[in-house]
Design an enzyme around this catalytic site. Sequence first.
Site, PDB file in Angstrom:
ATOM      1  N   ASN A   1      -7.420  -5.463  -4.450  1.00 20.63           N
ATOM      2  CA  ASN A   1      -7.146  -5.189  -3.041  1.00 20.63           C
ATOM      3  C   ASN A   1      -5.882  -4.372  -2.817  1.00 20.63           C
ATOM      4  OD1 ASN A   1      -5.938  -7.808  -3.938  1.00 20.63           O
ATOM      5  ND2 ASN A   1      -4.824  -7.525  -2.016  1.00 20.63           N
TER       6      ASN A   1
ATOM      7  N   ARG B   1      -8.848 -12.901  -2.298  1.00 22.92           N
ATOM      8  CA  ARG B   1      -7.575 -13.465  -2.756  1.00 22.92           C
ATOM      9  C   ARG B   1      -6.860 -13.982  -1.507  1.00 22.92           C
ATOM     10  NH1 ARG B   1      -5.549 -11.145   0.718  1.00 22.92           N
ATOM     11  NH2 ARG B   1      -4.160  -9.352   0.829  1.00 22.92           N
TER      12      ARG B   1
ATOM     13  N   GLY C   1      -6.561  -2.372   8.473  1.00 24.00           N
ATOM     14  CA  GLY C   1      -6.184  -3.458   9.365  1.00 24.00           C
ATOM     15  C   GLY C   1      -6.336  -3.077  10.830  1.00 24.00           C
TER      16      GLY C   1
ATOM     17  N   SER D   1     -10.664  -1.135   4.906  1.00 25.14           N
ATOM     18  CA  SER D   1     -10.011  -2.133   4.043  1.00 25.14           C
ATOM     19  C   SER D   1     -10.602  -2.123   2.638  1.00 25.14           C
ATOM     20  CB  SER D   1     -10.199  -3.521   4.645  1.00 25.14           C
ATOM     21  OG  SER D   1     -11.518  -3.963   4.420  1.00 25.14           O
ATOM     22  N   CYS D   2      -9.920  -2.798   1.743  1.00 21.76           N
ATOM     23  CA  CYS D   2     -10.349  -2.893   0.349  1.00 21.76           C
ATOM     24  C   CYS D   2     -11.762  -3.456   0.232  1.00 21.76           C
ATOM     25  CB  CYS D   2      -9.380  -3.768  -0.426  1.00 21.76           C
ATOM     26  SG  CYS D   2      -8.970  -5.313   0.405  1.00 21.76           S
ATOM     27  N   ASN D   3     -12.043  -4.530   0.965  1.00 24.73           N
ATOM     28  CA  ASN D   3     -13.369  -5.131   0.879  1.00 24.73           C
ATOM     29  C   ASN D   3     -14.440  -4.179   1.396  1.00 24.73           C
ATOM     30  OD1 ASN D   3     -13.109  -7.892  -0.168  1.00 24.73           O
ATOM     31  ND2 ASN D   3     -11.762  -8.210   1.581  1.00 24.73           N
TER      32      ASN D   3
ATOM     33  N   ILE E   1       0.838  -1.200   0.000  1.00 23.56           N
ATOM     34  CA  ILE E   1       0.000   0.000   0.000  1.00 23.56           C
ATOM     35  C   ILE E   1       0.883   1.264   0.000  1.00 23.56           C
ATOM     36  CG2 ILE E   1      -1.733   1.319   1.302  1.00 23.56           C
ATOM     37  CD1 ILE E   1      -2.856  -1.211  -0.016  1.00 23.56           C
TER      38      ILE E   1
ATOM     39  N   GLY F   1     -18.830  -6.727   7.113  1.00 19.26           N
ATOM     40  CA  GLY F   1     -20.162  -6.162   7.298  1.00 19.26           C
ATOM     41  C   GLY F   1     -20.170  -5.152   8.434  1.00 19.26           C
TER      42      GLY F   1
ATOM     43  N   ASP G   1      10.779   3.263   6.579  1.00 24.29           N
ATOM     44  CA  ASP G   1      10.624   1.804   6.652  1.00 24.29           C
ATOM     45  C   ASP G   1      11.779   1.211   7.449  1.00 24.29           C
ATOM     46  OD1 ASP G   1       9.910  -0.959   6.054  1.00 24.29           O
ATOM     47  OD2 ASP G   1       8.806  -0.172   4.350  1.00 24.29           O
TER      48      ASP G   1
ATOM     49  N   HIS H   1     -10.157  -9.498  -5.190  1.00 26.51           N
ATOM     50  CA  HIS H   1     -11.320 -10.165  -4.590  1.00 26.51           C
ATOM     51  C   HIS H   1     -12.500 -10.144  -5.563  1.00 26.51           C
ATOM     52  CE1 HIS H   1      -9.025  -9.683  -0.963  1.00 26.51           C
ATOM     53  NE2 HIS H   1      -9.235  -8.394  -0.852  1.00 26.51           N
TER      54      HIS H   1
END
Lengths: 348, 348, 348, 348
Positions: free
Chosen positions: B306, B173, B115, B144-146, B17, B200, B38, B225
């Site tokens: 994703n 995935r 996350g 999140s992506c979903n 990301i 959900g 990082d 996904h």
Amino acid sequence: MSNDNKILVGINGYGVIGKRVADAVRLQPDMELVGVSDVISDFRVGMAIQRDIHVFASVADKREAMEEAGIPVAGLLDDLLDQVDVIVDCTPKGIGAKNLQTYRDRGVKAIVQGGESHEATGHSFVAQANYESTLGLDATRVVSCNTTSTVRTLVALDDAGLLRRARGVLIRRATDPWESDHSGIMNTVVPERQIPSHQGPDAQTVVPGLDVVTIAAKASHTQSHQHFWIVDLAREATREEVLEVFRKTPRIATIRADEGVVALNSTIELMKDLGRPRGDMWEVALWEDILTVNGDQAYYTYQVDNQAIVIPETIDAIRALAGTVTDGAESIARTDKALGVQQSFLKH
Amino acid sequence: MSNDNKILVGINGYGVIGKRVADAVRLQPDMELVGVSDVISDFRVGMAIQRDIHVFASVADKREAMEEAGIPVAGLLDDLLDQVDVIVDCTPKGIGAKNLQTYRDRGVKAIVQGGESHEATGHSFVAQANYESTLGLDATRVVSCNTTSTVRTLVALDDAGLLRRARGVLIRRATDPWESDHSGIMNTVVPERQIPSHQGPDAQTVVPGLDVVTIAAKASHTQSHQHFWIVDLAREATREEVLEVFRKTPRIATIRADEGVVALNSTIELMKDLGRPRGDMWEVALWEDILTVNGDQAYYTYQVDNQAIVIPETIDAIRALAGTVTDGAESIARTDKALGVQQSFLKH
Amino acid sequence: MSNDNKILVGINGYGVIGKRVADAVRLQPDMELVGVSDVISDFRVGMAIQRDIHVFASVADKREAMEEAGIPVAGLLDDLLDQVDVIVDCTPKGIGAKNLQTYRDRGVKAIVQGGESHEATGHSFVAQANYESTLGLDATRVVSCNTTSTVRTLVALDDAGLLRRARGVLIRRATDPWESDHSGIMNTVVPERQIPSHQGPDAQTVVPGLDVVTIAAKASHTQSHQHFWIVDLAREATREEVLEVFRKTPRIATIRADEGVVALNSTIELMKDLGRPRGDMWEVALWEDILTVNGDQAYYTYQVDNQAIVIPETIDAIRALAGTVTDGAESIARTDKALGVQQSFLKH
Amino acid sequence: MSNDNKILVGINGYGVIGKRVADAVRLQPDMELVGVSDVISDFRVGMAIQRDIHVFASVADKREAMEEAGIPVAGLLDDLLDQVDVIVDCTPKGIGAKNLQTYRDRGVKAIVQGGESHEATGHSFVAQANYESTLGLDATRVVSCNTTSTVRTLVALDDAGLLRRARGVLIRRATDPWESDHSGIMNTVVPERQIPSHQGPDAQTVVPGLDVVTIAAKASHTQSHQHFWIVDLAREATREEVLEVFRKTPRIATIRADEGVVALNSTIELMKDLGRPRGDMWEVALWEDILTVNGDQAYYTYQVDNQAIVIPETIDAIRALAGTVTDGAESIARTDKALGVQQSFLKH
């Protein structure tokens, strides 16, 4: 019928389904496998020979090639048809329907697979739903693996007065293991272009009026399907109530993720641990600890072994066509005992 | 703010990301990427150097290893925080929440990833749903992506007065391509043990009261996904009506199977054909010719990249936290223009 | 020894290998399985109970959890060791070596798996290569699946005076099916970082001086390894000559692509057709019609069922340690007869 | 030639290779893409339109369907041939050879792909091996991805006087990503039935007398091939010596596992990080830290991006046929500069 009153059975097509039907027929005390018919000459039919199964040539002009390949051909399909009460057609999709006329002409009762259309036979079969309506017919169609599991589970809910309507997402295996070296999908998901996918309407050929819509896709694995269901119940119910319905239904076996059965591959390992032939699972394996009921909706997921789930149905269909057992529940019980079908895969 | 009034942005965590956010920030005329932070020394951070991105060490005691590996370390995370208006935390799950206190102590506005829990920031972000409520906050969480795709599509239906309740099956995935050499699943489907799966309830942190239940599973592929939805509409509607809602909604792009976009892999090929950086798809790709409406139920399926879908949201969240644009629609339009987000992937 | 002079065998670790060893021991007329020991409480050990195998707790503080999970624990590992002549350690890599001292202290002969180092026991075992040197020892190591197949094939060539040196490329399966829901690789090939990979030197622990170099990689499948060999022969030879060597060697079974056995999955199908327990293949399956000899070089490929190939070796190692059979060939013959090991999988 | 002396290029077949050749031609200062020709109407040709590429109909009777699908067809293949100096045939295997006569009749120089036989053109091309021999010819064949990489690496060793003979095991990808939704293999390895596989003899069509044997198999992944080589050197050499040969050779780029490039998927991630179009890798990516030399044998492994590696060769072949550049090294340098081909993917 044989001298000892066994149903004489032939199988046309010794592939993924045909060889499993052959093994299952041989396990039934009231049936006798006369032989199998095919057109191939490779190791697969060699295995039939090793199992002392009589092999016939489905097509006359394949006989020579088969014999040259060292296969002791017992005759042609016609010869097999002469000797059987029921023929189980396990040929590739589309061929079964064409063969039906031959079977009818010969006065042999016939079973075709779910790849054929309902119209081919005018009757579609799932033992728990409509065994009795098969009595006296010339032919029936054992519906596909996906439809079989759909009917088993939804009829169970319906019989308990719990079903209003059901919506399912069917994540199918991409191809069978034995042909996965040339036919498959890789690193993708392929949705079916039509909603409802054919399984929903197909279930209605067995249970007219069933309110069911299915959405299907292929995923990148070879072993068994996974279904996810959203069911509107006829009334509010408890989780335990719904679970109890499934627990009591034949050919639905419960599993639990918290016992380590966490995915499709776990169940396959479990079948091998159970010593199942070919690792087959004839039952719908339903995750007990994932099933959730919220008011008047139930959510659950189960696994379908697409190579094995129709085998017990086929055995029952043989009996129904032969008319030797008139009660579906009795046939189911006989079949399940002979095969070793379980009601639960829980640890204890 | 920089002298030319650009929002000064830092990124902590240059992974799947983080590197995409870095590229996207650099494409925005109103933002400046100060640097990334990082702890790694391998080729991935080497790529940042090749792209002339300043690299900071997230942890003091990793600095030496990074410098020994030849990375010209520009300073520590603290030095980066000194120079930025907004920090985007793209560290692995769980670390972002811990970092929040540091960001707050330094008076730097912060974005964490999906996350982390909603409680970490008390605000969860999807641009189309709640951009404006982010203004004036110290921190937000880009879901999140979903969840992002779920909110985009369901809010679109809700805004059109069409949504009663939605039930989704999310086939995820298994792992990201870059870590697929050591982390993955093979030849299986792994259902989530809990229904509803977390997506959900997560959508409800963005849109309280949304009636949504999700069932999730991982399948054996690495790229994107696939969601399948069964939506009870607020009233009977036509297919065209529902389709029109999606067609008009930003960041939902329509595709068609009958134009050859038949599966997850087709869309990925299409992104590469479009020249998208890393083959990224920021849009929800919704199959126009699979969408079906039957009375008051709609059924549809779409694909979620994703790795990419949250990137435009993150850019919007930067603007919302910085407060430079107060209108969500304007920020969305700016972001989408800078990135090249499309409204349709149809051929014409 | 039992009263009827059977070798009393215990197994520590009831996983992929342990459960197969258990089944194999029970098939030997000269052995008795006293019990298995493990630390798990899930369905896998439940299967042991269903098979009427006595289950012991490997670690005292796991006993309670096992009993709470409903497992009738027969005692601790110590209790099992009290009752056996030979313990087969099938615990995860690294643990076997640590357990050895316990076994020695208790005066129980022990077999560890190929995951342990040669130094752990000072003796590494492949029945066809060095059965006799195991007589009188306290412990041996049955080498890994890859090394076992390498030794079987190369010793065969060497015994025939045909081997100068061998170079192999070993394409390994990524993970075992039963753990493929959480451990695997996806859509990639992962080369081992070291050439020679450990299998070459490992073969030399069984056959000192063997001139063999192996290059290994993991590919994106779960079932069995595929080896490709380039062998410099000691002299020019014919294809038939080399083939004859393999045909005559125990535990190498020939297959043919032109009989439809064209890939790893075909062989697995064939094993299921043969009714093999768990679909296991104990033999090296060597493609007869792919083997090519050109002057003094031979090229061939074979398949290794990594879950099953070491099972017959383990049975032989039990006999060698117990000292009840002093001739390797006799033990091999007994084991192979009891299991049903074949010399060929050809159709006729 | 165009007015500004650019080579006028047409492409017949806008698939995996064709579209990449199109992009690469457009990046060459000395070439002009006149148009591409195909028979399809779906999103792929739609992408060509979006990229402002003129689309021609390869077959007259497909023109109507293409126009009905909204594609502005610029003419027929014949019209394209009228306007070009060189046609690059990227049609499916077998069709290119048939098209050659048409190209010859029209006096258009032609390149066919590696799927065609050497006999089709009588000349097979790898820039580093035989650029100059192409000058003055009417047509050449750019050999396949596997053969191209084989020739690049072995010619490099041969030019350095280091090659005696080479034996390679080629683990191929199963299918291309864009067709992985309907064509693939799953959870298996499929060995080629012939040793040597066709790549060895194919390399000899470029470099007669090369002592090379290849053994090939397909594995269960979609992205790029992995080759493993066992090379008998012409003399004893050091690891550094062999490495230096590869480091200096154009279109072989070194990578290192200890920099995190550990598998096929890592390199693909790296290409995306580099901003490569479609994530393409034109270079042979050779693992520097896996390469091993032992006396007079060298062992190494490298990765081949089967979709991209022949693109620079095709560009060179265009120049060679057009005769505008007579020196292979100069053409290679031009092509590589225009594309951004690298000599190393190491971090620094």
